[in-house]
Scaffold this active site. Structure first.
Site, short mmCIF file in Angstrom:
data_model
loop_
_atom_site.label_atom_id
_atom_site.label_comp_id
_atom_site.label_asym_id
_atom_site.label_seq_id
_atom_site.Cartn_x
_atom_site.Cartn_y
_atom_site.Cartn_z
N HIS A 121 0.90 -1.16 0.00
CA HIS A 121 0.00 0.00 0.00
C HIS A 121 0.94 1.21 0.00
O HIS A 121 1.91 1.23 0.77
CB HIS A 121 -0.82 0.10 1.28
CG HIS A 121 -1.85 -0.94 1.47
ND1 HIS A 121 -1.60 -2.12 2.11
CD2 HIS A 121 -3.17 -0.96 1.14
CE1 HIS A 121 -2.72 -2.83 2.15
NE2 HIS A 121 -3.68 -2.15 1.57
N ASP A 160 2.02 2.57 3.35
CA ASP A 160 2.86 1.71 4.19
C ASP A 160 4.32 1.80 3.76
O ASP A 160 5.22 1.53 4.55
CB ASP A 160 2.37 0.26 4.13
CG ASP A 160 1.00 0.14 4.75
OD1 ASP A 160 0.75 0.81 5.77
OD2 ASP A 160 0.16 -0.57 4.19
N GLU A 200 -10.38 -6.98 -4.91
CA GLU A 200 -10.28 -7.95 -3.82
C GLU A 200 -11.60 -7.96 -3.05
O GLU A 200 -11.85 -7.06 -2.25
CB GLU A 200 -9.11 -7.55 -2.91
CG GLU A 200 -8.85 -8.57 -1.83
CD GLU A 200 -7.66 -8.17 -0.98
OE1 GLU A 200 -6.65 -7.66 -1.52
OE2 GLU A 200 -7.73 -8.38 0.24
N GLU A 256 -8.96 -13.37 -1.21
CA GLU A 256 -8.36 -13.54 0.12
C GLU A 256 -9.17 -14.56 0.92
O GLU A 256 -10.40 -14.49 1.02
CB GLU A 256 -8.32 -12.19 0.86
CG GLU A 256 -7.73 -12.35 2.25
CD GLU A 256 -7.25 -11.05 2.86
OE1 GLU A 256 -6.79 -10.16 2.12
OE2 GLU A 256 -7.34 -10.93 4.10
N HIS A 267 -11.48 -13.33 3.65
CA HIS A 267 -12.61 -12.56 3.10
C HIS A 267 -13.68 -13.53 2.59
O HIS A 267 -14.88 -13.26 2.71
CB HIS A 267 -12.16 -11.66 1.95
CG HIS A 267 -11.19 -10.60 2.36
ND1 HIS A 267 -10.68 -9.67 1.48
CD2 HIS A 267 -10.64 -10.29 3.56
CE1 HIS A 267 -9.86 -8.86 2.12
NE2 HIS A 267 -9.81 -9.21 3.38
N ASP A 304 -4.54 -13.55 -1.78
CA ASP A 304 -4.07 -13.08 -0.48
C ASP A 304 -4.26 -14.23 0.48
O ASP A 304 -5.39 -14.59 0.82
CB ASP A 304 -4.90 -11.88 0.02
CG ASP A 304 -4.35 -10.55 -0.43
OD1 ASP A 304 -3.47 -10.54 -1.30
OD2 ASP A 304 -4.81 -9.52 0.09
N ASP A 309 -6.84 -12.41 9.80
CA ASP A 309 -5.62 -12.34 8.97
C ASP A 309 -4.49 -13.20 9.53
O ASP A 309 -3.33 -12.77 9.56
CB ASP A 309 -5.11 -10.89 8.87
CG ASP A 309 -5.91 -10.05 7.89
OD1 ASP A 309 -6.40 -10.60 6.89
OD2 ASP A 309 -5.99 -8.82 8.12
N ASP A 341 -1.18 -11.84 3.11
CA ASP A 341 -1.87 -10.72 3.75
C ASP A 341 -2.22 -11.20 5.15
O ASP A 341 -3.38 -11.35 5.52
CB ASP A 341 -3.12 -10.35 2.95
CG ASP A 341 -3.63 -8.97 3.34
OD1 ASP A 341 -3.03 -8.35 4.23
OD2 ASP A 341 -4.63 -8.51 2.76
C1 XUL Z 1 -7.86 -5.80 4.07
C2 XUL Z 1 -7.01 -6.32 2.99
C3 XUL Z 1 -6.10 -5.37 2.29
C4 XUL Z 1 -5.99 -5.61 0.83
C5 XUL Z 1 -5.26 -4.54 0.08
O1 XUL Z 1 -8.73 -6.74 4.63
O2 XUL Z 1 -7.06 -7.49 2.71
O3 XUL Z 1 -4.81 -5.49 2.82
O4 XUL Z 1 -5.33 -6.82 0.58
O5 XUL Z 1 -5.74 -3.28 0.34
CO CO Z 2 -6.02 -8.62 1.40
#
Ligand code: XUL
Ligand code: CO
Length: 441
Positions: free
Chosen positions: A100, A103, A232, A268, A271, A296, A309, A339
């Site tokens: 990001h 970051d 995502e 992800e 998610h 992710d 996460d 991630d």
């Molecule tokens: C948040 C997430 C983020 C994205 C990129 O849940 O997964 O880190 O991967 O913005």
């Molecule tokens: Co992510």
């Protein structure tokens, strides 16, 4: 330049009988599995957010881990983060990273100053990459969800000024992605959604989000970017209802706005489960729609309702994930980014290494199992036979478009009861086959 982890050397592959916690048991980068080296199949990436910046802060307490990298000033810290990240990648044999923007380099007084300092860090990374060409950018993204200006969204903000600011920030993040040779650019819309429809113009917000994505694609293509854009999906957190709910919802959005040729999914794991899907479901929906892009990798906790996460350690999930990846033909521009963050109580520098080793070995096992699952063939054969009625007779006629409702009515009337055409789904037997393959490596 000082070494940050002087007590840790390059992590070796020692095989499954090793008891050395700082060694890979299953990830052997140059071993060929499924026609490619494990390194090429897995394309592991380090994520800047959690690994370089995540200090364990949560809703109930401050950080537990020192992620200042020995520097109190933001510019020096941003540079130290780069040095530390490259050291971690090197020691763990990780070739890719993702970021990001904020970051890499935080916000300063004005957008102009923020951009200037950001450019300097991107240049510094470019220098490090030139010195070690094995290091590559998997994807970049803009952190359009952190600062208070994004409290009502970025591309879906009710404020046109916030939309413009977001566009400026995304343009810069695209510039950095292109400069660093990235083949992916991610949109994750953590604040793109709503808390209540009582104050929300959903139609305008969705149109605007599509406008922003279209502008981003046009701009990136105009400066020579040939990589993928990813959305995502995530159903909630931080926003109650997020527009990119899951892969199926995102596909509908992309098709409505004519964005489906440029965008794929960055799936992800945690998610997926927040959307009440399995990780494999999300990957399958993406694959079946030609939208499988990147991953992710993390895992949630079934007893908790939010995005924990965690570093992935669930081999079963990783195996089914890698089955989808192999069936999709493997990664092209995408890869497997962690991630993931070490638990708040795992606060020492070594825990970074233990976390990555656990995650990488889990996916290495997943790859080994998925490859066996495919070469074993029992499951694929079962599925093929289950649908055999579509290869001949009336099934083939339906697929070939030779029959319509009237012909099918005639067929059904003549045929009589059809329950007997069904066979058992054999779920338990297939789960046992999977276990047999998993534990027979
Ligand atoms: C948040 C997430 C983020 C994205 C990129 O849940 O997964 O880190 O991967 O913005
Ligand atoms: Co992510």
């Amino acid at each position: 330049m000082s070494e940050f982890f002087s007590n840790i050397g390059k992590i070796p592959y020692e095989g499954k009988d090793s008891t050395n916690p700082l060694a890979f048991k299953y990830y052997n980068p140059d071993e060929v599995i499924g026609g490619k080296t494990m390194k090429e199949q897995l394309k592991f990436a380090l994520s800047w957010w959690h690994t370089m910046g995540g200090d364990g802060t949560d809703m109930f307490g401050c950080g537990t881990t020192d992620k200042t990298w020995g520097e109190s000033e933001p510019e020096a810290r941003a540079k130290a983060k780069v040095d530390a990240a490259f050291e971690i990648m090197d020691k763990l044999s990780i070739d890719y990273f993702c970021f990001h923007d904020r970051d890499l380099s935080p916000e300063y007084g004005s957008l102009a100053e923020t951009n200037e300092k950001f450019d300097a860090i991107v240049d510094y990374i470019a220098e490090k990459m030139a010195a070690d060409p094995s290091k590559k950018l998997l994807w970049g993204t803009a952190k359009c969800f952190d600062h208070p200006r994004f409290m009502h969204g970025a591309g879906t903000s009710p404020s046109a000024d916030v939309f413009a600011y977001s566009a400026a920030q995304i343009k810069k993040a695209i510039d950095a992605t292109v400069k660093l040779g990235g083949k992916g650019y991610v949109f994750w819309g953590g604040r793109e959604g709503y808390e209540t429809l009582l104050n929300t113009n959903m139609g305008l917000e969705l149109d605007n989000m599509a406008r922003l994505m279209k502008m981003a694609v046009e701009y990136a293509r105009s400066i020579g970017y040939t990589g993928d854009f990813y959305i995502e999906p995530k159903p909630k957190e931080p926003t109650k209802h997020q527009y990119d709910f899951d892969t199926a919802t995102v596909l509908g959005f992309l098709r409505k706005y004519g964005l489906d040729k440029d965008f794929k999914m960055n799936i992800e794991a945690n998610h997926a489960t927040l959307a009440q899907h399995t990780f494999q479901h999300e990957l399958r929906v993406a694959r079946e729609n030609g939208a499988f892009g990147s991953i992710d990798a993390n895992q949630g906790d079934t007893l908790l309702g939010w995005d924990t996460d965690q570093f992935p350690t669930n081999v079963y999930e990783a195996a089914l994930c890698m089955y989808e990846v192999l069936k999709a033909g493997g990664f092209t521009n995408g890869g497997l980014n962690f991630d993931s963050k070490a638990r708040r109580g795992s606060f020492t520098p070594e825990d970074i290494f233990h976390s990555y080793i656990a995650g990488m070995d889990t996916f290495a096992l997943g790859l080994r199992i998925a490859d066996k699952l495919i070469s074993d063939g029992r499951i694929d054969k079962f599925v093929e036979e289950r649908y055999a009625s579509w290869t001949t007779g009336i099934g083939k006629d339906i697929i070939d478009g030779k029959v319509g409702m009237a012909e099918l009515e005639k067929y059904a009337l003549e045929k009589g009861e059809v329950t007997e055409s069904l066979s058992s789904g054999r779920q338990e037997m297939l789960e046992a086959v999977l276990n047999n393959i998993m534990f027979n490596l």
